[in-house]
Enzyme design. Structure first.
Site, PDB file in Angstrom:
ATOM      1  N   GLY A 116       0.827  -1.199   0.000  1.00 49.17           N
ATOM      2  CA  GLY A 116       0.000   0.000   0.000  1.00 49.17           C
ATOM      3  C   GLY A 116       0.859   1.245   0.000  1.00 49.17           C
ATOM      4  O   GLY A 116       1.738   1.413  -0.836  1.00 49.17           O
ATOM      5  N   THR A 153       1.938   5.228  -0.422  1.00 47.31           N
ATOM      6  CA  THR A 153       1.744   6.113  -1.571  1.00 47.31           C
ATOM      7  C   THR A 153       1.883   5.360  -2.881  1.00 47.31           C
ATOM      8  O   THR A 153       1.058   5.508  -3.791  1.00 47.31           O
ATOM      9  CB  THR A 153       2.757   7.270  -1.520  1.00 47.31           C
ATOM     10  OG1 THR A 153       2.628   7.964  -0.277  1.00 47.31           O
ATOM     11  CG2 THR A 153       2.517   8.248  -2.657  1.00 47.31           C
ATOM     12  N   ILE A 177       2.399  -3.271   8.802  1.00 50.03           N
ATOM     13  CA  ILE A 177       3.637  -2.809   8.186  1.00 50.03           C
ATOM     14  C   ILE A 177       3.546  -1.309   7.996  1.00 50.03           C
ATOM     15  O   ILE A 177       2.678  -0.806   7.286  1.00 50.03           O
ATOM     16  CB  ILE A 177       3.868  -3.500   6.827  1.00 50.03           C
ATOM     17  CG1 ILE A 177       3.989  -5.010   7.015  1.00 50.03           C
ATOM     18  CG2 ILE A 177       5.122  -2.940   6.153  1.00 50.03           C
ATOM     19  CD1 ILE A 177       4.125  -5.779   5.719  1.00 50.03           C
ATOM     20  N   LYS A 196       4.103  24.529  -3.555  1.00 51.86           N
ATOM     21  CA  LYS A 196       5.562  24.488  -3.636  1.00 51.86           C
ATOM     22  C   LYS A 196       5.974  25.091  -4.969  1.00 51.86           C
ATOM     23  O   LYS A 196       5.672  24.535  -6.026  1.00 51.86           O
ATOM     24  CB  LYS A 196       6.062  23.043  -3.513  1.00 51.86           C
ATOM     25  CG  LYS A 196       7.575  22.893  -3.677  1.00 51.86           C
ATOM     26  CD  LYS A 196       7.981  21.433  -3.632  1.00 51.86           C
ATOM     27  CE  LYS A 196       9.469  21.269  -3.916  1.00 51.86           C
ATOM     28  NZ  LYS A 196       9.880  19.850  -3.971  1.00 51.86           N
ATOM     29  N   THR A 252      12.038  13.555  -5.897  1.00 46.98           N
ATOM     30  CA  THR A 252      11.679  12.845  -7.122  1.00 46.98           C
ATOM     31  C   THR A 252      11.024  11.485  -6.901  1.00 46.98           C
ATOM     32  O   THR A 252      10.614  10.842  -7.868  1.00 46.98           O
ATOM     33  CB  THR A 252      12.931  12.636  -7.993  1.00 46.98           C
ATOM     34  OG1 THR A 252      13.954  11.984  -7.219  1.00 46.98           O
ATOM     35  CG2 THR A 252      13.464  13.966  -8.501  1.00 46.98           C
TER      36      THR A 252
END
Length: 503
Positions: free
Chosen positions: A19, A21, A48, A84, A345
């Site tokens: 799972g 992101t 987890i 941002k 990134t």
């Protein structure tokens, strides 16, 4: 007897293993774009924990959300996100230096066949022109802590997000759209004895889940691609030597600025990421030059607000799996590779990977040509980002510590060496079709870290000095005028995407 899953087997059932992101980005993208054609199952365990520090993004994040038809204000409120406009760098070229890598266009085209920075360099050689950042709307808005989405077309921006809340938000989109979530830890991976393709994963509960295609989002362990299929990890630690981080969340004590801060120290750097409800903080370091205890103490001494949790330690390696796709398994996120978080990134790489997968989805089987092309594109993207990160460490005048002395004198990849030679000669920078970072990105870092070119494109000399002065003055004036009309960043957030009440 099990059917042999050959490369031309039709792909209908997809399992996303893991799972966080990466898993929920992948599942949401697949169900929103290919939902009627696929059965998508996501397997994750509440036992987890996820890494949970991928809280800063790059502008491609917005484009990915547009493809998924995600409303910006709704997402930002749910993830308690802020805007941002770039990244602030302190102490990178020399101790005391500061510059911003902005996400917008710097200057504008002058109807001449050369990028703007050549004209700026020509002006500076003549004793005028000011600072390069004055010609970038995103840079100046960031410095003023202001933003407005309608202030200028194509404003370049990304987000700071709460990674845990973001994954929860995506789950809320994916499950109603048809993704089946299965709770459980993966105990084993079953491979077909003849082809070596993945037949199924087996959970601690004994449940066996079969699929035609497996997406490995199991983090650094890479349970399927790395452990089960044996795809080796290519370590880039000889160039990027940071290998550890201490992270902590803290109470906000100042208005959130619309940029990430990256503050270099004697053995690495420290991040500061402002969200609506708190700040994310971390200290990246090389444990050859700084101990875990020293890093923890340094981080806690330098953050502004009260810690909200106990700091936690992360170990990592910068590099990638030799292949991102092997047989009927594709690794996305940390399972496929990791480039230390300096330019934010990680989420981009997982989103770019799932975009490539959707574009070249193996409906008719995992053919060798399709797999090979996917791996080629993945490697090119990873290596270009790798070179840009190495640039920050290598192009420095710092010699105050063993860490920086090694960084500035180390051998670098030939691909980066070629770029630096072009820049040193006459300020030539370029962006390839598959690259994330633009000409403005390269020029901002190179100039910000004092890597001065010996010359510039002489085409800039063809503009008369009066015309050049007028061109630069008008560009600066227009930007300053736009920034003056913008609300402050906190004011805009409160109006556009206010955070929900505290839980």
């Amino acid at each position: 007897m099990q059917q042999d899953p050959t490369s031309d087997r039709v792909v209908k059932r997809v399992v996303v293993a893991g799972g966080g992101t990466a898993g929920w980005v992948t599942a949401t993208a697949l169900v929103r774009h290919l939902g009627p054609l696929l059965d998508v199952t996501l397997v994750e365990s509440d036992e987890i924990s996820t890494v949970g520090v991928g809280e800063s993004t790059v502008p491609t994040f917005k484009g990915f959300h547009d493809l998924l038809r995600i409303k910006e204000d709704v997402f930002m409120s749910a993830a308690q996100a802020t805007f941002k406009l770039g990244i602030e760098f302190e102490n990178w070229g020399r101790i005391g230096d500061r510059y911003i890598h902005p996400f917008g266009i710097i200057g504008r085209r002058a109807s001449w066949m050369a990028p703007f920075h050549h004209f700026w360099l020509h002006a500076r050689a003549r004793g005028f022109g000011g600072d390069l950042g004055e010609y970038c709307l995103e840079h100046m808005a960031g410095e003023a802590n202001r933003i407005a989405l309608d202030a200028a077309p194509n404003l370049g921006y990304a987000y700071h997000v709460d990674a845990t809340r973001y994954a929860r938000f995506l789950r809320g989109l994916a499950e109603p759209a048809g993704v089946r979530r299965v709770e459980g830890k993966i105990r084993a991976v079953e491979l077909h004895p003849e082809s070596g393709f993945v037949d199924a994963i087996v959970l601690d509960s004994g449940e066996r889940i079969e699929a035609d295609l497996f997406i490995d989002c199991t983090g650094f362990r890479s349970l399927i691609l790395g452990e089960a299929l044996g795809v080796p990890f290519e370590d880039w630690g000889r160039w990027i030597t940071t290998n550890s981080a201490v992270a902590v969340q803290s109470r906000s004590v100042r208005p959130p600025q619309p940029y990430t801060s990256a503050i270099a120290h004697e053995a690495g750097w420290r991040w500061r990421i402002p969200l609506q409800h708190r700040e994310g903080n971390g200290l990246v370091f090389c444990n050859e030059f700084m101990s875990d205890d020293e890093a923890r103490a340094k981080l806690l001494a330098e953050i502004a607000g009260e810690p909200l949790v106990e700091p936690w330690l992360l170990r990592f390696k910068t590099g990638m799996r030799v292949d991102s796709w092997s047989r009927n398994c594709i690794a996305l996120g940390l399972a496929g590779g990791f480039i230390e978080p300096l330019e934010s990134t990680s989420i981009h790489l997982m989103m770019a990977g799932v975009t490539r997968l959707i574009e070249d989805f193996p409906f008719n089987g995992c053919s060798p040509g399709l797999v090979r092309r996917f791996n080629e594109k993945s490697r090119l993207e990873f290596e270009c980002i790798r070179d840009f990160i190495i640039l920050h460490y290598h192009v420095t005048e710092r010699d105050d510590s063993a860490f920086w002395r090694r960084a500035r004198t180390m051998e670098i990849p030939d691909s980066l060496q070629a770029r630096l030679a072009l820049w040193r000669e006459d300020a030539r920078a370029y962006q390839l079709d598959h690259e994330l970072f633009r000409i403005e990105s390269w020029s901002s870092v190179l100039l910000g870290q004092r890597f001065a070119p010996r010359g510039y494109h002489r085409l800039a000399e063809m503009m008369p000095e009066d015309a050049l002065r007028d061109f630069l003055d008008r560009t600066r004036g227009e930007i300053a005028g736009i920034v003056a009309t913008m609300p402050t960043h906190p004011e805009f957030l409160a109006r556009y995407c206010p955070a929900p009440p505290p839980e």
